[in-house]
Design a protein around this motif. Structure first.
Motif, PDB file in Angstrom:
ATOM      1  N   LEU A  25     -15.351 -18.338 -13.718  1.00 18.89           N
ATOM      2  CA  LEU A  25     -14.801 -18.297 -12.356  1.00 18.89           C
ATOM      3  C   LEU A  25     -13.680 -17.266 -12.230  1.00 18.89           C
ATOM      4  CD1 LEU A  25     -14.648 -22.038 -11.212  1.00 18.89           C
ATOM      5  CD2 LEU A  25     -16.092 -20.223 -10.300  1.00 18.89           C
ATOM      6  N   LYS A  32     -11.035 -17.760  -9.348  1.00 20.34           N
ATOM      7  CA  LYS A  32     -10.669 -19.099  -8.895  1.00 20.34           C
ATOM      8  C   LYS A  32      -9.466 -19.660  -9.646  1.00 20.34           C
ATOM      9  CE  LYS A  32     -12.129 -22.708  -6.342  1.00 20.34           C
ATOM     10  NZ  LYS A  32     -12.434 -22.652  -4.913  1.00 20.34           N
ATOM     11  N   VAL A  64      -8.195 -23.122 -10.305  1.00 21.01           N
ATOM     12  CA  VAL A  64      -8.663 -24.493 -10.149  1.00 21.01           C
ATOM     13  C   VAL A  64      -7.501 -25.465  -9.906  1.00 21.01           C
ATOM     14  CG1 VAL A  64     -10.765 -24.148 -11.486  1.00 21.01           C
ATOM     15  CG2 VAL A  64      -8.672 -24.814 -12.658  1.00 21.01           C
ATOM     16  N   TYR A 124     -18.423 -18.345  -2.344  1.00 16.48           N
ATOM     17  CA  TYR A 124     -18.950 -19.563  -2.969  1.00 16.48           C
ATOM     18  C   TYR A 124     -20.080 -20.171  -2.127  1.00 16.48           C
ATOM     19  CZ  TYR A 124     -14.747 -18.750  -5.618  1.00 16.48           C
ATOM     20  OH  TYR A 124     -13.782 -18.154  -6.388  1.00 16.48           O
ATOM     21  N   ASN A 183     -17.169 -25.398  -5.222  1.00 17.96           N
ATOM     22  CA  ASN A 183     -16.177 -24.324  -5.151  1.00 17.96           C
ATOM     23  C   ASN A 183     -15.883 -23.922  -3.714  1.00 17.96           C
ATOM     24  OD1 ASN A 183     -15.313 -23.315  -7.930  1.00 17.96           O
ATOM     25  ND2 ASN A 183     -17.528 -23.517  -8.188  1.00 17.96           N
TER      26      ASN A 183
END
Length: 434
Positions: free
Chosen positions: A151, A154, A156, A188, A210
Motif C-alpha cells: 500500500l 496509504k 493505515v 481504491y 481501502n
C-alpha cells in the motif's frame, strides 16, 4: 451504458490507439553532469525501478538531494514532470485513473461479453497491465509480491493516503501531504472495479476496505462542518470562519488553500473530484448544504471572473499586474480580486458544476434545475459560460467534469425519480425530476 454500442466503439478506438503506441528507447542526457544523470525524453514511457520497486515514468537514477529542474539537462526530460512520478509522487492518483480505465473494457469483455476486437493474448496483456498498475500502489502483501511495496501511499493509522513520494524538495518541515482526497478515494474504488471486472472477490474487498477508510478519513479531516453529527461534538470556530473544505492535509498540519490558488471552489472541487458513483458515499447531505451555502457566500463576496469578448482575446479585461495586452490565462480571469477581503481569486464559472454536484447530495431538484441550459453556447445565470479560451476553443465545464456526467450523477441520485421525458424545441431530451 455499459452494454451500448456507443460505449463499445469508444473503447475500441481507445484500445487501438494504445496498441499502436510505440515508446521511444531511453538514452543518456547530453551532456551528463558528473556521470550522475540518466533520463528518457518520452513522458509516456514506463519503467520498473529496481531500487525502490515501482513503475515510473522518466526514471532518474539520482537521489533526492541531486534533483533540480533542468539543471542537468536544460533541453532534456524534467524529473518533476508528471507531478514527480519518477520519485513516486501521486502514484495512487495517476495509476488509479489508469486502473479504472482498464477495468471498464475488461468488465465489458469478461462480464458483458462485448467484442472489443481483442484476441485472447491481447486481453491477457491488458489484464496484466491493469494488475501491474494496481500492484504499484495497492499491493496487499509485499511478502508474496516483493516487486512492489505494501500500500505505497496509504497511512493505515490515519486512514487516508499521503501523496508525497521520497523527494521533499525543501518541504521537510511539512513532511508528507495530500491535496486530492477525492482522487485517493478514486484509486481504491478502481481496485474494487478491477476486482469486479476480473471476478476476484479478494481484490473487490481490498478495494472496498481501502476506499471506505479513505472516505471516513477525508470526511473527518477535510469536509468540515459544525452541523454534521460527528463534528457537532467538537465544534471549531475556525471551521465557521474559514473552511468547509480543508483541501490539503500535511503531516504536521493542514492548509485551506490549493496548489493552484486560494479559491473556495478549488478547495471543495479538488476534495471531491473525480465525480463517480462512489462520490455519494463521500458527501454527507448535511455537509453538502453547509458547503454549498459557504461557496455561495464566497462567490457573492468575490465576484465572478471577467471574460473578454470571445472573438477578441488580445486584451486582458482585468488589467493589473500583467498589463493590458496579457492573454496567457486560458480563463482570461482576473488572477486576484483587489478590493475584496483577503484579495481572494474571483470565482471560475467552469467550476460551478462541482458546486451543483455538492448541492445535489442535499437538494437534487435544485441542483438539476441549475444544470439546465437552453443552449450550450448561451450562458445562464447559474452557468455563466461558455466562453472562448486563448487557444480559440470554447470552454464550458471543467474538463474533468463533463455535462453528461454532471446530469447523470444528479438524475441517478436515490432521491431523484424520472417522471417525464419530452422533446424540447431543439429536439433534445428534456428530463424533469420530482
Amino acid at each position: 451504458l455499459s452494454s451500448s454500442s456507443a460505449a463499445s466503439d469508444v473503447y475500441k478506438r481507445q484500445i487501438q490507439y494504445v496498441l499502436a503506441y510505440q515508446p521511444t528507447e531511453p538514452y543518456p542526457c547530453e551532456p551528463p553532469v558528473n556521470n550522475t544523470a540518466t533520463c528518457v525524453r518520452d513522458q509516456l514511457a514506463m519503467y520498473y525501478d529496481n531500487k525502490w520497486g515501482g513503475l515510473v515514468t522518466g526514471w532518474y537514477d539520482r537521489f533526492a538531494v541531486d534533483y533540480c529542474e533542468g539543471c542537468d539537462n536544460p533541453e532534456g526530460f524534467n524529473p518533476f514532470s508528471n507531478y514527480g512520478n519518477a520519485f513516486y509522487n501521486d502514484h495512487h492518483f495517476q495509476y488509479g485513473y489508469l486502473v479504472k480505465d482498464l477495468a471498464w473494457p475488461l468488465y465489458l469483455i469478461n462480464k458483458k461479453g462485448v467484442d472489443l476486437g481483442l484476441n485472447t493474448s491481447q486481453v491477457h496483456n491488458l489484464t496484466k497491465q491493469a494488475l501491474a498498475f494496481a500492484r504499484d500502489y495497492g499491493n496487499p502483501d509485499d511478502k508474496a509480491d516483493p516487486y512492489f511495496t505494501f500500500l505505497r501511499h496509504k497511512d493505515v493509522f490515519d486512514g487516508h493516503s499521503w501523496a508525497e513520494g521520497y523527494d521533499y524538495s525543501g518541504r521537510i518541515l511539512t513532511w508528507v501531504n495530500q491535496q486530492s482526497g477525492g482522487e485517493a478515494i478514486n484509486s481504491y474504488y478502481a481496485l474494487y472495479l478491477l476486482g469486479l471486472a476480473l471476478d476476484d472477490e479478494n481484490l473487490m474487498d481490498w478495494g472496498r476496505i481501502n476506499a471506505a477508510t479513505e472516505i471516513a478519513s477525508i470526511k473527518t479531516y477535510q469536509l468540515l462542518s459544525n452541523r454534521t453529527e460527528f463534528e457537532r461534538q467538537i465544534p471549531t470556530p475556525q471551521i465557521n470562519e474559514n473552511w468547509r473544505c480543508l483541501s490539503i492535509l500535511i503531516g504536521n498540519g493542514a492548509s485551506g488553500a490549493t496548489y493552484y490558488g486560494p479559491n473556495a471552489q478549488f478547495e471543495c472541487g479538488i476534495s471531491i473530484l473525480p465525480i463517480s458513483p462512489i462520490t455519494r458515499e463521500l458527501i454527507d447531505p448535511v455537509w453538502a448544504k453547509d458547503a454549498y451555502d459557504w461557496l455561495q457566500f464566497h462567490i457573492q463576496a468575490g465576484g465572478l471572473c471577467v471574460y473578454p469578448n470571445p472573438l477578441n482575446m488580445t486584451e486582458n479585461p482585468c488589467g493589473g499586474q500583467y498589463g493590458p495586452d496579457w492573454w496567457g490565462n486560458e480563463f482570461a480571469c482576473c488572477p486576484t480580486n483587489v478590493g475584496y477581503p483577503n484579495n481572494q481569486w474571483r470565482s471560475f464559472p467552469d467550476w460551478f458544476p462541482y458546486m451543483y454536484i455538492i448541492l445535489s447530495m442535499n437538494d437534487t431538484q435544485a441542483a438539476w434545475q441549475k444544470l439546465q441550459v437552453d443552449s450550450l453556447y448561451k450562458p445562464s445565470k447559474d452557468l455563466p459560460f461558455p466562453y472562448m479560451n486563448s487557444y480559440g476553443f470554447v470552454v464550458g465545464y471543467q474538463y474533468d467534469l463533463c455535462r453528461t456526467v454532471a446530469l447523470f450523477t444528479v438524475a441517478t441520485h436515490p432521491t431523484a425519480h424520472l417522471v417525464e421525458v419530452k422533446k424540447n424545441a431543439h429536439s433534445k431530451s428534456s428530463i424533469k425530476l420530482s
